[in-house]
Design a protein around this motif. Structure first.
Motif, PDB file in Angstrom:
ATOM      1  N   GLY A   1       0.845  -1.196   0.000  1.00 21.73           N
ATOM      2  CA  GLY A   1       0.000   0.000   0.000  1.00 21.73           C
ATOM      3  C   GLY A   1       0.879   1.245   0.000  1.00 21.73           C
ATOM      4  N   TYR A   2       0.273   2.358  -0.318  1.00 22.07           N
ATOM      5  CA  TYR A   2       0.992   3.634  -0.311  1.00 22.07           C
ATOM      6  C   TYR A   2       0.907   4.266   1.074  1.00 22.07           C
ATOM      7  CZ  TYR A   2       1.135   3.232  -5.371  1.00 22.07           C
ATOM      8  OH  TYR A   2       1.373   2.796  -6.647  1.00 22.07           O
ATOM      9  N   PRO A   3       1.835   5.153   1.407  1.00 26.14           N
ATOM     10  CA  PRO A   3       1.720   5.846   2.698  1.00 26.14           C
ATOM     11  C   PRO A   3       0.403   6.617   2.772  1.00 26.14           C
ATOM     12  CG  PRO A   3       3.824   6.372   1.627  1.00 26.14           C
ATOM     13  CD  PRO A   3       3.000   5.602   0.645  1.00 26.14           C
ATOM     14  N   THR A   4      -0.145   6.723   3.961  1.00 27.01           N
ATOM     15  CA  THR A   4      -1.367   7.513   4.132  1.00 27.01           C
ATOM     16  C   THR A   4      -1.003   8.996   4.031  1.00 27.01           C
ATOM     17  OG1 THR A   4      -1.093   7.711   6.513  1.00 27.01           O
ATOM     18  CG2 THR A   4      -2.306   5.768   5.706  1.00 27.01           C
ATOM     19  N   THR A   5      -2.023   9.806   3.932  1.00 26.12           N
ATOM     20  CA  THR A   5      -1.797  11.255   3.891  1.00 26.12           C
ATOM     21  C   THR A   5      -1.079  11.707   5.153  1.00 26.12           C
ATOM     22  OG1 THR A   5      -3.771  11.562   2.532  1.00 26.12           O
ATOM     23  CG2 THR A   5      -2.933  13.504   3.671  1.00 26.12           C
TER      24      THR A   5
ATOM     25  N   TYR B   1       0.994  15.836  -0.842  1.00 27.70           N
ATOM     26  CA  TYR B   1       0.710  14.417  -1.049  1.00 27.70           C
ATOM     27  C   TYR B   1      -0.612  14.081  -0.377  1.00 27.70           C
ATOM     28  CZ  TYR B   1       1.124   9.356  -0.463  1.00 27.70           C
ATOM     29  OH  TYR B   1       0.894   8.007  -0.474  1.00 27.70           O
ATOM     30  N   LYS B   2      -1.444  13.316  -1.082  1.00 25.33           N
ATOM     31  CA  LYS B   2      -2.727  12.872  -0.528  1.00 25.33           C
ATOM     32  C   LYS B   2      -2.967  11.439  -0.972  1.00 25.33           C
ATOM     33  CE  LYS B   2      -7.630  14.007  -0.467  1.00 25.33           C
ATOM     34  NZ  LYS B   2      -8.685  14.842  -1.063  1.00 25.33           N
TER      35      LYS B   2
ATOM     36  N   VAL C   1      -4.614   6.666  -7.047  1.00 25.06           N
ATOM     37  CA  VAL C   1      -4.366   6.055  -5.738  1.00 25.06           C
ATOM     38  C   VAL C   1      -3.683   7.038  -4.799  1.00 25.06           C
ATOM     39  CG1 VAL C   1      -4.398   3.660  -6.485  1.00 25.06           C
ATOM     40  CG2 VAL C   1      -2.276   4.949  -6.635  1.00 25.06           C
ATOM     41  N   TYR C   2      -2.946   7.978  -5.367  1.00 26.89           N
ATOM     42  CA  TYR C   2      -2.395   9.088  -4.583  1.00 26.89           C
ATOM     43  C   TYR C   2      -2.324  10.310  -5.484  1.00 26.89           C
ATOM     44  CZ  TYR C   2       2.013   8.040  -6.963  1.00 26.89           C
ATOM     45  OH  TYR C   2       2.983   7.820  -7.920  1.00 26.89           O
TER      46      TYR C   2
END
Length: 143
Positions: free
Chosen positions: A67-71, A110-111, A118-119
């Protein structure tokens, strides 16, 4: 040879110097604005390249952690493991060990999850405000 004419000393006259300075000033007036315009475009191009590089680092993060880092974790998750992670983080994912600033000295935004993918990864340009033209235009990851 007492009647010989005195030799003239070599050098530039004041008029010759003024002509050269005028030519240089005219060239500066024509070339200067073009250089400034290209400088602004170069910063925008640099921002796009940095966003692409950050995107590649985010993809490596995704491959390691699923997964990608969260906001809230933000781009700092690429240089130091977020506290919530127990295993799988194999960073730092950025070569210099720090998240770069955009060419105008501002933080990249970044969001995740993003509104456009996805981001969302972007910068607002020179004016650091949404929407703009030329050097003030937004540079985004989804275009």
């Amino acid at each position: 040879m007492t009647g010989a004419a005195p030799r003239r000393q070599a050098g530039f006259s004041l008029i010759e110097l003024l002509v050269v300075l005028t030519i240089i000033a005219l060239l500066g007036a024509v070339v200067g604005p073009q250089v400034i315009k290209n400088l602004g475009r170069a910063k925008s191009d640099t921002a796009k390249i940095q966003i692409d590089d950050l995107g590649a680092a985010l993809d490596l993060y995704y491959l390691d952690l699923g997964g990608y880092p969260t906001t809230d974790e933000g781009l700092n998750a690429l240089v130091s493991a977020p506290a919530a992670l127990s295993a799988g983080w194999n960073g730092p994912y950025l070569k210099k060990g720090a998240v770069p600033k955009d060419p105008w000295g501002n933080d990249y935004r970044y969001k995740s999850p993003g509104d456009n993918g996805v981001y969302d990864l972007y910068t607002y340009g020179a004016d650091n405000q949404a929407n703009g033209d030329d050097e003030n235009r937004d540079i985004v990851s989804w275009e």
